[in-house]
Design a protein around this motif. Structure first.
Motif, PDB file in Angstrom:
ATOM      1  N   GLN A  62       0.828  -1.212   0.000  1.00  0.00           N
ATOM      2  CA  GLN A  62       0.000   0.000   0.000  1.00  0.00           C
ATOM      3  C   GLN A  62       0.861   1.261   0.000  1.00  0.00           C
ATOM      4  O   GLN A  62       0.568   2.236  -0.710  1.00  0.00           O
ATOM      5  CB  GLN A  62      -0.919  -0.010   1.219  1.00  0.00           C
ATOM      6  CG  GLN A  62      -1.957   1.111   1.225  1.00  0.00           C
ATOM      7  CD  GLN A  62      -2.912   0.962   2.389  1.00  0.00           C
ATOM      8  OE1 GLN A  62      -2.488   0.914   3.542  1.00  0.00           O
ATOM      9  NE2 GLN A  62      -4.186   0.876   2.106  1.00  0.00           N
ATOM     10  N   GLU A  63       1.952   1.249   0.751  1.00  0.00           N
ATOM     11  CA  GLU A  63       2.843   2.407   0.784  1.00  0.00           C
ATOM     12  C   GLU A  63       3.494   2.640  -0.579  1.00  0.00           C
ATOM     13  O   GLU A  63       3.613   3.785  -1.037  1.00  0.00           O
ATOM     14  CB  GLU A  63       3.918   2.207   1.857  1.00  0.00           C
ATOM     15  CG  GLU A  63       4.864   3.396   1.987  1.00  0.00           C
ATOM     16  CD  GLU A  63       5.870   3.228   3.110  1.00  0.00           C
ATOM     17  OE1 GLU A  63       6.870   3.978   3.125  1.00  0.00           O
ATOM     18  OE2 GLU A  63       5.659   2.355   3.979  1.00  0.00           O
ATOM     19  N   THR A 202      -5.585   2.015  16.261  1.00  0.00           N
ATOM     20  CA  THR A 202      -5.424   0.649  15.770  1.00  0.00           C
ATOM     21  C   THR A 202      -6.324   0.436  14.559  1.00  0.00           C
ATOM     22  O   THR A 202      -7.098   1.318  14.179  1.00  0.00           O
ATOM     23  CB  THR A 202      -5.726  -0.388  16.869  1.00  0.00           C
ATOM     24  OG1 THR A 202      -5.246  -1.670  16.458  1.00  0.00           O
ATOM     25  CG2 THR A 202      -7.217  -0.463  17.181  1.00  0.00           C
ATOM     26  N   ARG A 203      -6.207  -0.748  13.958  1.00  0.00           N
ATOM     27  CA  ARG A 203      -6.950  -1.032  12.733  1.00  0.00           C
ATOM     28  C   ARG A 203      -8.426  -1.298  13.005  1.00  0.00           C
ATOM     29  O   ARG A 203      -8.812  -1.725  14.082  1.00  0.00           O
ATOM     30  CB  ARG A 203      -6.334  -2.257  12.042  1.00  0.00           C
ATOM     31  CG  ARG A 203      -4.929  -2.045  11.523  1.00  0.00           C
ATOM     32  CD  ARG A 203      -4.332  -3.364  11.046  1.00  0.00           C
ATOM     33  NE  ARG A 203      -4.077  -4.283  12.149  1.00  0.00           N
ATOM     34  CZ  ARG A 203      -4.494  -5.541  12.202  1.00  0.00           C
ATOM     35  NH1 ARG A 203      -5.223  -6.033  11.229  1.00  0.00           N
ATOM     36  NH2 ARG A 203      -4.188  -6.299  13.239  1.00  0.00           N
ATOM     37  N   LYS A 204      -9.241  -1.047  11.988  1.00  0.00           N
ATOM     38  CA  LYS A 204     -10.672  -1.347  12.053  1.00  0.00           C
ATOM     39  C   LYS A 204     -10.892  -2.857  12.127  1.00  0.00           C
ATOM     40  O   LYS A 204      -9.976  -3.644  12.009  1.00  0.00           O
ATOM     41  CB  LYS A 204     -11.374  -0.794  10.816  1.00  0.00           C
ATOM     42  CG  LYS A 204     -11.399   0.720  10.696  1.00  0.00           C
ATOM     43  CD  LYS A 204     -12.100   1.128   9.410  1.00  0.00           C
ATOM     44  CE  LYS A 204     -12.176   2.643   9.265  1.00  0.00           C
ATOM     45  NZ  LYS A 204     -12.816   3.040   7.982  1.00  0.00           N
ATOM     46  N   VAL A 230      -8.724   2.877  12.352  1.00  0.00           N
ATOM     47  CA  VAL A 230      -8.372   3.385  11.032  1.00  0.00           C
ATOM     48  C   VAL A 230      -8.203   2.241  10.028  1.00  0.00           C
ATOM     49  O   VAL A 230      -8.118   1.076  10.395  1.00  0.00           O
ATOM     50  CB  VAL A 230      -7.064   4.208  11.099  1.00  0.00           C
ATOM     51  CG1 VAL A 230      -7.216   5.379  12.049  1.00  0.00           C
ATOM     52  CG2 VAL A 230      -5.882   3.328  11.523  1.00  0.00           C
ATOM     53  N   SER A 231      -8.150   2.613   8.752  1.00  0.00           N
ATOM     54  CA  SER A 231      -7.890   1.645   7.691  1.00  0.00           C
ATOM     55  C   SER A 231      -6.405   1.321   7.658  1.00  0.00           C
ATOM     56  O   SER A 231      -5.576   2.067   8.195  1.00  0.00           O
ATOM     57  CB  SER A 231      -8.333   2.209   6.340  1.00  0.00           C
ATOM     58  OG  SER A 231      -9.708   2.541   6.355  1.00  0.00           O
ATOM     59  N   ASP A 232      -6.057   0.222   7.011  1.00  0.00           N
ATOM     60  CA  ASP A 232      -4.654  -0.170   6.892  1.00  0.00           C
ATOM     61  C   ASP A 232      -3.838   0.945   6.253  1.00  0.00           C
ATOM     62  O   ASP A 232      -4.235   1.516   5.235  1.00  0.00           O
ATOM     63  CB  ASP A 232      -4.525  -1.433   6.030  1.00  0.00           C
ATOM     64  CG  ASP A 232      -4.945  -2.675   6.784  1.00  0.00           C
ATOM     65  OD1 ASP A 232      -5.046  -2.597   8.017  1.00  0.00           O
ATOM     66  OD2 ASP A 232      -5.169  -3.714   6.146  1.00  0.00           O
ATOM     67  N   ILE A 240      -0.829   6.972  19.519  1.00  0.00           N
ATOM     68  CA  ILE A 240       0.012   5.820  19.843  1.00  0.00           C
ATOM     69  C   ILE A 240      -0.593   4.606  19.149  1.00  0.00           C
ATOM     70  O   ILE A 240      -1.677   4.148  19.504  1.00  0.00           O
ATOM     71  CB  ILE A 240       0.081   5.580  21.359  1.00  0.00           C
ATOM     72  CG1 ILE A 240       0.624   6.822  22.072  1.00  0.00           C
ATOM     73  CG2 ILE A 240       0.953   4.363  21.667  1.00  0.00           C
ATOM     74  CD1 ILE A 240       0.587   6.712  23.580  1.00  0.00           C
ATOM     75  N   ALA A 241       0.091   4.098  18.149  1.00  0.00           N
ATOM     76  CA  ALA A 241      -0.427   2.975  17.377  1.00  0.00           C
ATOM     77  C   ALA A 241      -0.167   1.651  18.096  1.00  0.00           C
ATOM     78  O   ALA A 241       0.858   1.485  18.750  1.00  0.00           O
ATOM     79  CB  ALA A 241       0.207   2.954  15.994  1.00  0.00           C
ATOM     80  N   PHE A 242      -1.113   0.724  17.978  1.00  0.00           N
ATOM     81  CA  PHE A 242      -0.909  -0.615  18.523  1.00  0.00           C
ATOM     82  C   PHE A 242      -1.539  -1.643  17.581  1.00  0.00           C
ATOM     83  O   PHE A 242      -2.526  -1.369  16.913  1.00  0.00           O
ATOM     84  CB  PHE A 242      -1.456  -0.753  19.952  1.00  0.00           C
ATOM     85  CG  PHE A 242      -2.946  -0.563  20.103  1.00  0.00           C
ATOM     86  CD1 PHE A 242      -3.802  -1.661  20.185  1.00  0.00           C
ATOM     87  CD2 PHE A 242      -3.488   0.710  20.183  1.00  0.00           C
ATOM     88  CE1 PHE A 242      -5.171  -1.486  20.341  1.00  0.00           C
ATOM     89  CE2 PHE A 242      -4.861   0.895  20.347  1.00  0.00           C
ATOM     90  CZ  PHE A 242      -5.705  -0.200  20.417  1.00  0.00           C
ATOM     91  N   ASP A 243      -0.913  -2.813  17.543  1.00  0.00           N
ATOM     92  CA  ASP A 243      -1.313  -3.914  16.664  1.00  0.00           C
ATOM     93  C   ASP A 243      -1.425  -3.458  15.208  1.00  0.00           C
ATOM     94  O   ASP A 243      -2.379  -3.766  14.513  1.00  0.00           O
ATOM     95  CB  ASP A 243      -2.630  -4.547  17.119  1.00  0.00           C
ATOM     96  CG  ASP A 243      -2.782  -5.969  16.559  1.00  0.00           C
ATOM     97  OD1 ASP A 243      -1.803  -6.717  16.627  1.00  0.00           O
ATOM     98  OD2 ASP A 243      -3.855  -6.303  16.048  1.00  0.00           O
ATOM     99  N   MET A 244      -0.422  -2.687  14.783  1.00  0.00           N
ATOM    100  CA  MET A 244      -0.319  -2.232  13.400  1.00  0.00           C
ATOM    101  C   MET A 244       1.138  -2.307  12.980  1.00  0.00           C
ATOM    102  O   MET A 244       2.032  -2.356  13.832  1.00  0.00           O
ATOM    103  CB  MET A 244      -0.812  -0.775  13.264  1.00  0.00           C
ATOM    104  CG  MET A 244      -2.280  -0.566  13.597  1.00  0.00           C
ATOM    105  SD  MET A 244      -2.717   1.193  13.573  1.00  0.00           S
ATOM    106  CE  MET A 244      -2.523   1.569  11.826  1.00  0.00           C
TER     107      MET A 244
END
Length: 358
Positions: A62-63, A202-204, A230-232, A240-244
């Motif tokens: 995706q990036e 974290t992700r949806k 959020v979406s991927d 603070i992001a987690f499980d991504m």
């Protein structure tokens, strides 16, 4: 009889990068290095297939595409031009090079510590600097281990070099410095202070690992948390992001995100939390590492709620009491076990004190 390794399923990323932006090639290469991917052809990289590696490659795909490049991710039972054994050997060789580099830095740091101590030049400032270097090298070693899919031979020597360096640094400190150092690295309230009133991302489409982590954050980490789903590939500034992919808290080595958070936040002494972590691990990673009997039931309950509610916020809210009840039950079980043990010891003591017959 010779030990024959099992047939592998491989995950391949094939990409084509545009001339601009010019830093995309470097960014993509660094990401691939961090993921532990191995190049088998020009612009073709491979990882062993599992849910985590698939997700990692999808984020990188995706990036690349968002920067104007092209990328394809696909699963294959075989790779043209290379046998499974040859690919495994390439992974081990790549990890051994990384282990060797880290072990060399650790040995150099150990030597510097011993030399400065011998010469009387090991000041408090230098000790703090060495602690920072050791922490950096430890994190790098953990990263390499997390991508050491086929147990490279360099892992043992690298871990030995780390332990040797850690002991050298510990031996260089006086008693007061050791107490101060322990306070600095202790993952208790000082560490948690930086996580108060924060935005957690974290992700949806939440399931067990993220739901358990949300409950953990709300009950044990952040007294006033806010959550964004959020979406991927999407990010929230200041969150603070987690499980991504690339998150502050995510899978590390064999641990799921919930296990990582417990360890990083200094909660490992809580037996009930550790028991929940084993259940969450078995559901999330599906490897039956702990063989928890509660896993099937909890998975069914949360799966049913997810199908019924179809809303991440409602699901997280409804799952909170489930984890509360599980925590209470497992904590109570631990306490009752200790109480029963105490009663047995008490009864044994009473029998020993019984009066002798005259």
């Amino acid at each position: 009889m010779a030990n024959v390794e099992k047939k592998e399923d491989w995950l391949l990323l094939v990409h084509q990068l545009p001339p601009k932006p010019t830093n995309l090639r470097v960014r993509a290469w660094r990401k691939l290095q961090k993921l532990g991917a191995v190049a088998i052809k020009n612009s073709v990289y491979v990882l062993p297939f599992n849910d985590k590696t698939y997700e990692d490659f999808q984020w990188l795909k995706q990036e690349i595409e968002s920067s104007g490049g092209e990328a394809t991710v696909f699963r294959a039972g075989a790779v043209e031009g290379a046998t499974d054994d040859e690919i495994r050997a390439a992974f081990r060789e790549a990890r051994d090079e990384e282990y060797s580099a880290v072990a060399g830095e650790l040995d150099g740091l150990s030597g510097a510590i011993r030399e400065q101590k011998r010469g009387g030049h090991l000041s408090v400032g230098r000790i703090r600097s060495h602690e920072a270097d050791l922490d950096r090298l430890h994190k790098e070693l953990e990263r390499i281990i997390s991508t050491d899919f086929f147990r490279a031979s360099g892992r043992g020597p690298a871990l030995t070099a780390y332990e040797r360096c850690r002991k050298s640094l510990l031996a260089s400190q006086n008693r007061k410095q050791k107490v101060e150092a322990a306070a600095l690295v202790s993952p208790g309230s000082v560490q948690l202070a930086q996580f108060q009133g924060r935005r957690w991302v974290t992700r949806k489409n939440l399931f067990i690992d993220r739901l358990a982590s949300i409950w953990l954050i709300k009950r044990f980490v952040d007294k006033r948390p806010r959550f964004s789903f959020v979406s991927d590939g999407e990010a929230v500034e200041g969150g603070i992001a987690f499980d991504m992919y690339g998150a502050e808290f995510t899978h590390e080595g064999e641990d799921c995100t919930f296990e990582t958070m417990i360890k990083r936040c200094g909660l490992s002494a809580d037996k009930a939390l550790c028991a929940i972590a084993e259940i969450v691990h078995d559901i999330d990673l599906k490897d039956n590492k702990f063989n928890r009997l509660e896993a099937a039931g909890l998975s069914a309950i949360i799966g049913g709620l997810a199908a019924l509610l179809k809303d991440d916020r409602k699901l997280a809210w409804q799952c909170g009491p489930i984890f509360d009840g599980l925590y209470e039950l497992l904590g109570k079980g631990e306490g009752e076990a200790k109480e029963r043990s105490g009663e047995k010891r008490s009864r044994g003591g009473e029998r020993k004190r019984a009066p002798r017959r005259k």
